[in-house]
Write an enzyme that holds these catalytic residues in place. Sequence first.
Site, PDB file in Angstrom:
ATOM      1  N   HIS A  12     122.030  26.943 -44.265  1.00  0.00           N
ATOM      2  CA  HIS A  12     122.451  26.212 -45.460  1.00  0.00           C
ATOM      3  C   HIS A  12     123.560  25.228 -45.092  1.00  0.00           C
ATOM      4  O   HIS A  12     124.656  25.637 -44.701  1.00  0.00           O
ATOM      5  CB  HIS A  12     122.947  27.209 -46.502  1.00  0.00           C
ATOM      6  CG  HIS A  12     123.435  26.593 -47.771  1.00  0.00           C
ATOM      7  ND1 HIS A  12     124.628  26.948 -48.360  1.00  0.00           N
ATOM      8  CD2 HIS A  12     122.883  25.649 -48.580  1.00  0.00           C
ATOM      9  CE1 HIS A  12     124.790  26.264 -49.467  1.00  0.00           C
ATOM     10  NE2 HIS A  12     123.743  25.467 -49.627  1.00  0.00           N
ATOM     11  N   GLU A  55     118.983  23.275 -44.076  1.00  0.00           N
ATOM     12  CA  GLU A  55     118.959  22.618 -45.377  1.00  0.00           C
ATOM     13  C   GLU A  55     120.121  21.642 -45.401  1.00  0.00           C
ATOM     14  O   GLU A  55     121.226  21.979 -44.972  1.00  0.00           O
ATOM     15  CB  GLU A  55     119.104  23.657 -46.489  1.00  0.00           C
ATOM     16  CG  GLU A  55     119.088  23.096 -47.896  1.00  0.00           C
ATOM     17  CD  GLU A  55     120.476  22.809 -48.465  1.00  0.00           C
ATOM     18  OE1 GLU A  55     120.554  22.385 -49.625  1.00  0.00           O
ATOM     19  OE2 GLU A  55     121.495  23.007 -47.743  1.00  0.00           O
ATOM     20  N   ASP A  80     121.990  18.038 -47.639  1.00  0.00           N
ATOM     21  CA  ASP A  80     122.099  17.296 -48.886  1.00  0.00           C
ATOM     22  C   ASP A  80     122.298  15.828 -48.528  1.00  0.00           C
ATOM     23  O   ASP A  80     122.981  15.516 -47.547  1.00  0.00           O
ATOM     24  CB  ASP A  80     123.309  17.778 -49.693  1.00  0.00           C
ATOM     25  CG  ASP A  80     123.351  19.293 -49.798  1.00  0.00           C
ATOM     26  OD1 ASP A  80     122.651  19.835 -50.660  1.00  0.00           O
ATOM     27  OD2 ASP A  80     124.087  19.926 -49.011  1.00  0.00           O
ATOM     28  N   HIS A  82     127.287  17.130 -49.201  1.00  0.00           N
ATOM     29  CA  HIS A  82     126.929  17.849 -50.416  1.00  0.00           C
ATOM     30  C   HIS A  82     127.473  17.168 -51.667  1.00  0.00           C
ATOM     31  O   HIS A  82     126.739  16.897 -52.612  1.00  0.00           O
ATOM     32  CB  HIS A  82     127.440  19.291 -50.355  1.00  0.00           C
ATOM     33  CG  HIS A  82     127.119  20.102 -51.571  1.00  0.00           C
ATOM     34  ND1 HIS A  82     127.933  20.138 -52.689  1.00  0.00           N
ATOM     35  CD2 HIS A  82     126.059  20.891 -51.856  1.00  0.00           C
ATOM     36  CE1 HIS A  82     127.400  20.923 -53.601  1.00  0.00           C
ATOM     37  NE2 HIS A  82     126.249  21.388 -53.137  1.00  0.00           N
ATOM     38  N   GLU A  89     117.733  18.302 -49.686  1.00  0.00           N
ATOM     39  CA  GLU A  89     118.007  18.389 -51.117  1.00  0.00           C
ATOM     40  C   GLU A  89     118.570  17.052 -51.596  1.00  0.00           C
ATOM     41  O   GLU A  89     119.576  16.568 -51.072  1.00  0.00           O
ATOM     42  CB  GLU A  89     118.994  19.505 -51.447  1.00  0.00           C
ATOM     43  CG  GLU A  89     119.230  19.606 -52.955  1.00  0.00           C
ATOM     44  CD  GLU A  89     120.262  20.640 -53.365  1.00  0.00           C
ATOM     45  OE1 GLU A  89     120.729  20.560 -54.516  1.00  0.00           O
ATOM     46  OE2 GLU A  89     120.594  21.513 -52.538  1.00  0.00           O
TER      47      GLU A  89
END
Length: 263
Positions: free
Chosen positions: A10, A37, A39, A52, A112
């Site tokens: 993450h 993952e 952002d 993020h 994301e």
Amino acid sequence: MTASPLILGHRGAMAYAPENTLEAFELGADQGADGMEIDIHATKDGVIVAIHDDTIDRTSNGTGRVSELTFAELRRLDFGTGNAGDYAGALIPTLDEIFDLVERRSLVLNIEVKDIYRHDATYGELARRAADEVLRRGLNEQVFFSSFNHTSMAQLKISHPDVRTGLLHMMSLHEIGHYAATTQADAIHPAQLAVTPETMEQARAANLRVNAWTMPAPFSSLSETEQIEQLIAAGVDSIITNIPDVAVAQRAAAAALSAGVLV
């Protein structure tokens, strides 16, 4: 053959290295993670970067909105200070640099798109630009997109039907198969709390992958290790976690137990 479930760091191995940096992504891969993952946001001059928040205040020694700063301005800042370990001087990475890493180390990547609170054309264009590059590089089997904004994922699927999309959610969805079909999603991305026997049954019946993520306190009363254990037992396809090294070890232990091997 890839082990199941996939383990995705993450924001990289963010428990040990500054989140959304190449250092965190490399460390996660070194720890045995299958991918990561990330952002994404776009800078003032249109460069797609991994971060993020929509501001740099929390993760760097600077301040301001990503969209109001140029890439050159961002690259002069330190995104590693304040983290455990010797990461001072870590830079904000571009999406292109991350794709290079994905190719070099044969990793899986979950992008994301941070458009849950932004419904303007800027973020739709951001997703489409990222998807263009995924297809140009031939990475559509390794990369998938997700968002809490399910409308944006439906729009991305219309413009780029060959990219894979997933629906992020914290609570259980109603009639998962029917709902996902309205967006043409390939997967659901539930929080650990939302992974129930009914969730798994409905997702499997609809041929949807289940890429689950662990929840921080106070959203979950379980430790991250306990959440990972439950997700492995539930049979999810991927686990997105801050501690990929622990998840890799838990996956190995579960596989050995299933095979009747003492560990």
